[in-house]
Design a protein around this motif. Structure first.
Motif, PDB file in Angstrom:
ATOM      1  N   ALA A  39       0.820  -1.215   0.000  1.00 26.47           N
ATOM      2  CA  ALA A  39       0.000   0.000   0.000  1.00 26.47           C
ATOM      3  C   ALA A  39       0.851   1.262   0.000  1.00 26.47           C
ATOM      4  N   SER A  40       2.042   1.179   0.589  1.00 30.08           N
ATOM      5  CA  SER A  40       2.914   2.356   0.672  1.00 30.08           C
ATOM      6  C   SER A  40       3.612   2.671  -0.646  1.00 30.08           C
ATOM      7  N   MET A  41       3.572   1.741  -1.585  1.00 30.51           N
ATOM      8  CA  MET A  41       4.335   1.897  -2.825  1.00 30.51           C
ATOM      9  C   MET A  41       3.691   2.905  -3.770  1.00 30.51           C
ATOM     10  N   THR A  42       4.534   3.587  -4.530  1.00 26.47           N
ATOM     11  CA  THR A  42       4.055   4.397  -5.647  1.00 26.47           C
ATOM     12  C   THR A  42       3.932   3.504  -6.876  1.00 26.47           C
ATOM     13  N   ASP A  43       3.338   4.036  -7.936  1.00 23.14           N
ATOM     14  CA  ASP A  43       3.188   3.252  -9.171  1.00 23.14           C
ATOM     15  C   ASP A  43       4.541   2.796  -9.703  1.00 23.14           C
ATOM     16  N   ASP A  44       5.480   3.734  -9.799  1.00 21.95           N
ATOM     17  CA  ASP A  44       6.787   3.398 -10.368  1.00 21.95           C
ATOM     18  C   ASP A  44       7.547   2.403  -9.499  1.00 21.95           C
ATOM     19  N   TYR A  45       7.477   2.590  -8.190  1.00 23.91           N
ATOM     20  CA  TYR A  45       8.164   1.660  -7.285  1.00 23.91           C
ATOM     21  C   TYR A  45       7.595   0.256  -7.450  1.00 23.91           C
ATOM     22  N   PHE A  46       6.282   0.166  -7.564  1.00 27.23           N
ATOM     23  CA  PHE A  46       5.638  -1.138  -7.717  1.00 27.23           C
ATOM     24  C   PHE A  46       6.172  -1.868  -8.955  1.00 27.23           C
ATOM     25  N   ILE A  47       6.247  -1.160 -10.066  1.00 24.61           N
ATOM     26  CA  ILE A  47       6.748  -1.783 -11.296  1.00 24.61           C
ATOM     27  C   ILE A  47       8.224  -2.137 -11.148  1.00 24.61           C
ATOM     28  N   ASP A  48       8.990  -1.252 -10.520  1.00 25.40           N
ATOM     29  CA  ASP A  48      10.425  -1.499 -10.377  1.00 25.40           C
ATOM     30  C   ASP A  48      10.723  -2.690  -9.469  1.00 25.40           C
ATOM     31  N   ILE A  49       9.975  -2.828  -8.378  1.00 22.49           N
ATOM     32  CA  ILE A  49      10.242  -3.961  -7.491  1.00 22.49           C
ATOM     33  C   ILE A  49       9.842  -5.269  -8.168  1.00 22.49           C
ATOM     34  N   CYS A  50       8.773  -5.234  -8.955  1.00 23.33           N
ATOM     35  CA  CYS A  50       8.369  -6.436  -9.692  1.00 23.33           C
ATOM     36  C   CYS A  50       9.430  -6.816 -10.721  1.00 23.33           C
ATOM     37  N   SER A  51      10.004  -5.818 -11.359  1.00 24.92           N
ATOM     38  CA  SER A  51      11.073  -6.072 -12.329  1.00 24.92           C
ATOM     39  C   SER A  51      12.326  -6.584 -11.630  1.00 24.92           C
ATOM     40  N   TYR A  52      12.676  -5.969 -10.502  1.00 24.97           N
ATOM     41  CA  TYR A  52      13.875  -6.344  -9.745  1.00 24.97           C
ATOM     42  C   TYR A  52      13.788  -7.789  -9.249  1.00 24.97           C
TER      43      TYR A  52
END
Length: 409
Positions: free
Chosen positions: A379-392
């Protein structure tokens, strides 16, 4: 030696008189600073920052406020600086609510605090992200604990300030934040009689175990009611503007004429005026029947044409949902297995502020439910962070490859 940073006795008396004058001039239906209910009363600079002004500072200086800037509203996959993000939305809500509040002689500091904090618990990717996270939370809490729990952004906003970062906000601000969620338009908005933190905590917990209970809540101040209707006013016409900015073609057309107007500026102005006209010297907020019906019809039209649009929703179901499901499961395993190299530890649980509430005070051992931790983290994630962590983490590379943003050119 001259004291540069402390007020003299005469200066304190002057400031006290200013604060007393401010409270004394408010409407009899307003919430005064002197009536603020705070769990821990020791705060700094209260003489120049009355109770609800202090709440505003706590909110805007919180470690998550800046994340509003990269949390989208309705249109998540558009590189377009003119499309509303949540940071702008809460400012719109604040300005609309303060305009109404000023005319009704209400407490503008309280209005601002509720407005700026009301969406802090929102997930990445707006209401669809909220829906998908709740589905994950329901599934895994049922599997792990035999008891289903639900996620709703307004409830999480209150949880965030009350428990996760513990901002020591007043009961009135927390009540307004928790009870702001009201997609259903009401003709009248009247405050509830919530009066203490014990009752608030009981209400908050019930929101997690009964998915629809939060929809029945009302703020405990008229200021909170102002923010609740202002939230709807802020997005009703703006989402239509964003639809056009996104150049999203629909096979259905909006009504070309309405009593409250069809342009965003007209919708805002007309609704503000009608609410003020019907709420002067009143313990509740009110609208004329015809205005109420027209706003309700406009919101329903938004659901049909915007929020239910298949083209708009396709990327959420094709990309965000499978990513959310897999990310939740991976992070949950990391917490359960104490994978200290995982981002959930490195970026969240090890954070001195965000991770503190999950640990025992002396040993610093993690004692919180893993599902609670993972849900709060996502819930704390931003849109970009969400995509980046999924990619990472290579959560679902196939889904990420499908991700396409609508470019400027």
């Amino acid at each position: 030696m001259k004291n540069y940073f402390e007020f003299t006795t005469s200066e304190i008396k002057y400031l006290e008189s200013i604060n007393a004058k401010h409270d004394g001039q408010l409407s009899p239906y307003a919430c005064r600073n002197i009536d603020a209910v705070r769990e821990h009363k020791k705060i700094n600079y209260s003489i120049i920052r009355p109770a609800f002004s202090y709440d505003v500072d706590c909110i805007i200086h919180s470690p998550v406020y800046n994340r509003y800037a990269d949390k989208t509203q309705v249109f998540s996959f558009y590189k377009n600086d003119d499309i509303t993000r949540r940071a702008l939305h809460v400012q719109f809500v604040s300005k609309i609510a303060r305009t109404i509040g000023r005319a009704l002689n209400l407490n503008l500091d309280l209005i601002e605090a509720i407005a700026l904090g009301h969406d802090m618990g929102h997930t990445p990717f707006g209401h669809k992200g909220e829906q998908f996270l709740s589905e994950c939370y329901q599934k895994h809490t049922q599997n792990d604990n035999g008891k289903t729990r639900f996620f709703n952004h307004n409830v999480h906003s209150a949880r965030l300030f009350r428990y996760i970062i513990y901002s020591n906000l007043t009961l009135q601000t927390l009540s307004g934040i928790l009870s702001h969620n009201g997609e259903k338009v009401c003709k009248e908005y009247a405050p509830s009689d919530l009066s203490n933190f014990e009752e608030f905590d009981s209400v908050l917990e019930k929101c997690f175990i009964d998915n629809d209970f939060h929809k029945t809540l009302r703020p405990n101040t008229l200021e909170g009611c102002v923010v609740r209707i202002s939230d709807m006013i802020a997005y009703a016409g703006k989402d239509r503007q964003d639809l056009h900015k996104a150049k999203l073609i629909t096979d259905k057309e909006f009504e070309t004429s309405r009593l409250i107007g069809v342009k965003n500026s007209d919708i805002i102005s007309n609704l503000i005026v009608n609410i003020i006209k019907n709420s002067i010297d009143s313990p509740s907020l009110n609208m004329d029947e015809e205005v109420f019906n027209d706003l309700k019809d406009l919101i329903n039209e938004n659901y049909e044409i915007i929020y239910g649009n298949k083209e708009l929703n396709a990327p959420y179901y094709e990309i965000v949902k499978p990513l959310m499901e897999k990310l939740y499961a991976v992070l949950l395993d990391d917490v359960k297995n104490r994978n200290y190299d995982s981002p959930v530890f490195q970026h969240y649980l090890n954070d001195s502020i965000m991770g503190n509430c999950y640990r025992e005070n002396e040993s610093r051992a993690i004692i919180a439910d893993p599902n609670e931790i993972v849900t709060d983290y996502i819930a704390s994630m931003t849109d970009d962070y969400f995509i980046d962590i999924c990619s990472y983490l290579h959560i679902n590379d196939e889904a990420i490859r499908k991700l396409k943003y609508h470019e400027y050119f």
